[in-house]
Design a protein around this motif. Structure first.
Motif, PDB file in Angstrom:
ATOM      1  N   ASN A 188       0.824  -1.310   0.103  1.00  0.00           N
ATOM      2  CA  ASN A 188      -0.434   0.173   0.024  1.00  0.00           C
ATOM      3  C   ASN A 188       1.003   1.006   0.206  1.00  0.00           C
ATOM      4  N   ILE A 189       2.630   1.205  -0.083  1.00  0.00           N
ATOM      5  CA  ILE A 189       2.819   2.480  -0.516  1.00  0.00           C
ATOM      6  C   ILE A 189       3.687   2.631  -1.314  1.00  0.00           C
ATOM      7  N   PRO A 190       3.562   4.361  -1.490  1.00  0.00           N
ATOM      8  CA  PRO A 190       3.464   4.894  -3.266  1.00  0.00           C
ATOM      9  C   PRO A 190       5.050   4.336  -3.813  1.00  0.00           C
ATOM     10  N   ARG A 191       5.450   3.667  -4.795  1.00  0.00           N
ATOM     11  CA  ARG A 191       7.140   2.957  -4.671  1.00  0.00           C
ATOM     12  C   ARG A 191       7.271   4.027  -6.155  1.00  0.00           C
ATOM     13  N   TYR A 192       8.736   4.237  -6.411  1.00  0.00           N
ATOM     14  CA  TYR A 192       8.761   5.272  -7.022  1.00  0.00           C
ATOM     15  C   TYR A 192      10.303   3.987  -7.650  1.00  0.00           C
ATOM     16  N   GLU A 217       4.432   4.388  -9.077  1.00  0.00           N
ATOM     17  CA  GLU A 217       4.630   4.987  -9.286  1.00  0.00           C
ATOM     18  C   GLU A 217       4.549   5.887 -10.464  1.00  0.00           C
ATOM     19  N   HIS A 218       6.353   6.323 -10.551  1.00  0.00           N
ATOM     20  CA  HIS A 218       6.639   6.865 -11.794  1.00  0.00           C
ATOM     21  C   HIS A 218       8.679   6.394 -12.003  1.00  0.00           C
ATOM     22  N   VAL A 219       8.413   6.492 -13.122  1.00  0.00           N
ATOM     23  CA  VAL A 219      10.638   5.418 -13.461  1.00  0.00           C
ATOM     24  C   VAL A 219      11.385   6.898 -13.403  1.00  0.00           C
ATOM     25  N   TYR A 220      12.558   7.624 -12.861  1.00  0.00           N
ATOM     26  CA  TYR A 220      13.143   8.238 -13.456  1.00  0.00           C
ATOM     27  C   TYR A 220      14.749   7.787 -13.813  1.00  0.00           C
ATOM     28  N   SER A 221      14.585   8.923 -14.927  1.00  0.00           N
ATOM     29  CA  SER A 221      16.503   7.666 -15.649  1.00  0.00           C
ATOM     30  C   SER A 221      17.126   8.471 -15.165  1.00  0.00           C
ATOM     31  N   LEU A 222      18.330   8.429 -15.179  1.00  0.00           N
ATOM     32  CA  LEU A 222      19.667   9.025 -14.974  1.00  0.00           C
ATOM     33  C   LEU A 222      20.610   8.548 -15.789  1.00  0.00           C
ATOM     34  N   VAL A 239      15.095  14.588  -8.345  1.00  0.00           N
ATOM     35  CA  VAL A 239      14.467  14.160  -8.243  1.00  0.00           C
ATOM     36  C   VAL A 239      13.519  13.843  -7.075  1.00  0.00           C
ATOM     37  N   LEU A 240      14.425  13.732  -6.464  1.00  0.00           N
ATOM     38  CA  LEU A 240      14.121  13.559  -4.624  1.00  0.00           C
ATOM     39  C   LEU A 240      12.934  14.800  -5.101  1.00  0.00           C
ATOM     40  N   LYS A 241      12.977  16.076  -5.341  1.00  0.00           N
ATOM     41  CA  LYS A 241      12.459  17.098  -4.920  1.00  0.00           C
ATOM     42  C   LYS A 241      11.567  16.667  -5.810  1.00  0.00           C
ATOM     43  N   ILE A 318      -5.990   7.832  -5.698  1.00  0.00           N
ATOM     44  CA  ILE A 318      -5.731   9.168  -6.030  1.00  0.00           C
ATOM     45  C   ILE A 318      -4.243   8.707  -7.215  1.00  0.00           C
ATOM     46  N   ASP A 319      -4.299   8.959  -8.267  1.00  0.00           N
ATOM     47  CA  ASP A 319      -3.335   9.031  -9.040  1.00  0.00           C
ATOM     48  C   ASP A 319      -2.561   9.903  -9.230  1.00  0.00           C
ATOM     49  N   VAL A 320      -1.267  10.435  -8.914  1.00  0.00           N
ATOM     50  CA  VAL A 320      -0.517  11.484  -8.947  1.00  0.00           C
ATOM     51  C   VAL A 320       0.359  11.415  -9.940  1.00  0.00           C
ATOM     52  N   LEU A 321      -0.489  12.784 -11.070  1.00  0.00           N
ATOM     53  CA  LEU A 321       0.443  12.812 -12.607  1.00  0.00           C
ATOM     54  C   LEU A 321       0.953  13.630 -12.290  1.00  0.00           C
ATOM     55  N   ASN A 322       1.741  14.263 -11.614  1.00  0.00           N
ATOM     56  CA  ASN A 322       2.942  14.736 -11.461  1.00  0.00           C
ATOM     57  C   ASN A 322       2.985  16.229 -10.412  1.00  0.00           C
ATOM     58  N   ALA A 323       3.997  17.216 -10.024  1.00  0.00           N
ATOM     59  CA  ALA A 323       3.809  17.479  -8.769  1.00  0.00           C
ATOM     60  C   ALA A 323       2.934  18.237  -8.800  1.00  0.00           C
ATOM     61  N   SER A 324       2.580  18.921  -9.522  1.00  0.00           N
ATOM     62  CA  SER A 324       0.861  19.732  -9.001  1.00  0.00           C
ATOM     63  C   SER A 324      -0.497  19.276  -9.723  1.00  0.00           C
ATOM     64  N   SER A 325      -0.400  17.978  -9.951  1.00  0.00           N
ATOM     65  CA  SER A 325      -2.450  17.313 -10.614  1.00  0.00           C
ATOM     66  C   SER A 325      -2.132  16.049  -9.376  1.00  0.00           C
TER      67      SER A 325
END
Length: 364
Positions: A188-192, A217-222, A239-241, A318-325
């Motif tokens: 039940n915990i959001p994972r990135y 929830e989302h995949v980032y690439s560095l 990424v963390l921000k 609740i699906d978080v779309l980005n850091a503002s919606s």
């Protein structure tokens, strides 16, 4: 707007052989944003002198659980490499203390898997191919002449050499112990996931196989090696921000939804309508489409006037779309009706609250 980071807590979990010291650059940058940051040493690592004979996966979890229990709010776990195994089991043990988990080129294992079982089929790891076990098999190290290429080929060799004296032999017992994870807690915990495309320790294909097998929830690439906190600390902090922003939006959306329900159940149509943006659109099937506060307010006033009350949501997502919606979907019921919410689109406002821009629901 950017969500306030001064309400965000990060707990940084280090990799095998390392200690909390590996996070120094990232910690300092996060602290500068106002966030609260801790990077504890696992037993037997860094400044901790726990003997190898007392170290197990559970010992790691117990140590970090005590650390989390000192916190007054949920934390975002940021785990690197083997730290991912520890973070998953920690989240299972303290789900009430963990707001999200970030796997930074880390092991993200399914229930019942261990580090050793997960790496059995990995043949192209520059770390796994250069391990040296102690005579009694209780610890393992990496061949010194392989360290730079295996861990951080994208940082100057002398920089890694400066860190090398702080590395410790890694206890082997936790490496073979499986994680025990449940849907109710860990699930039940959001994972990135943050993949590092130049990683030679956990090859990119192995990283992608791990996060593809789970819900993230989302995949980032560095574009970085296995040690992005050294080669690209700015990328890690960015990424963390963003993740902190997304999790702020998640919490603020849940809070705003609860306020809307409270206002409606109190018979306060004006307060319920105030949860919408001025030019919001509401599509209420089969009643029609309503635009702006006046039309939306009249709709809710009419329903309240007809005696509808006691609204409750269930099976809410609740699906978080980005850091503002964020988008909320749910089933709902009242004292005299029920239905489905197919799209509540919530948007972050300049004051840090969430407001509805689009509301689409159906009464059955």
């Amino acid at each position: 707007m950017s969500p306030p980071l001064d309400i965000t807590d990060f707990t940084l979990i280090h990799a095998a052989w390392a200690g909390g010291w590996q996070w120094q650059g990232v910690s300092e940058a996060l602290l500068a944003t106002g966030a609260t940051v801790s990077a504890p040493d696992l037993p037997g690592h860094g400044a901790d002198t726990t003997p190898v004979s007392d170290i197990s996966l559970q010992a790691y979890v117990d140590s970090l659980s005590r650390h989390l229990d000192t916190k007054s709010r949920k934390t975002i776990l940021v785990a690197h490499s083997f730290g991912g195994v520890v973070a998953s089991q920690l989240a299972e043990a303290r789900p009430d203390k963990v707001g999200a988990i970030v796997y930074l080129c880390a092991f993200m294992l399914p229930n019942g898997a261990s580090f050793l079982s997960a790496t059995e089929s990995v043949t192209d790891s520059a770390v796994l191919n250069n391990l040296v076990f102690s005579a009694d098999g209780s610890t393992v190290t990496i061949k010194p002449d392989a360290l730079h290429d295996a861990l951080a080929h994208d940082v100057p060799a002398e920089a890694l050499a400066g860190a090398q004296p702080h590395l410790v032999p890694e206890p082997t017992r936790p490496l073979g112990e499986p994680v025990s994870l449940s849907i109710e807690n860990y699930g039940n915990i959001p994972r990135y996931y943050v993949e590092c495309t130049e990683d030679r320790a956990i090859p990119l294909a192995a990283q992608r196989a791990m996060y593809a097998a789970q819900v993230v929830e989302h995949v980032y690439s560095l574009k970085a090696s296995h040690m992005p906190m050294f080669s690209d600390p700015g990328g890690v902090v960015g990424v963390l921000k963003d993740i902190a922003g997304r999790e702020y939006v998640r919490g603020a959306t849940a809070e705003a939804s609860a306020l809307w329900k409270s206002a409606f159940n109190a018979g306060d149509a004006a307060a319920a309508t105030a949860m919408y943006e001025e030019d919001a659109i509401m599509k209420a099937m089969p009643f029609g489409e309503f635009r702006g506060h006046e039309q939306i307010g009249n709709f809710w006033s009419d329903l309240i006037g007809k005696g509808l009350s006691d609204v409750a949501y269930f099976n809410t997502r609740i699906d978080v779309l980005n850091a503002s919606s964020a988008r909320l979907t749910s089933q709902w019921r009242m004292n005299a009706a029920q239905g489905v919410i197919t799209n509540e689109y919530w948007v972050l406002q300049p004051d840090g609250t969430m407001r509805l821009r689009t509301d689409v629901f159906e009464a059955q």
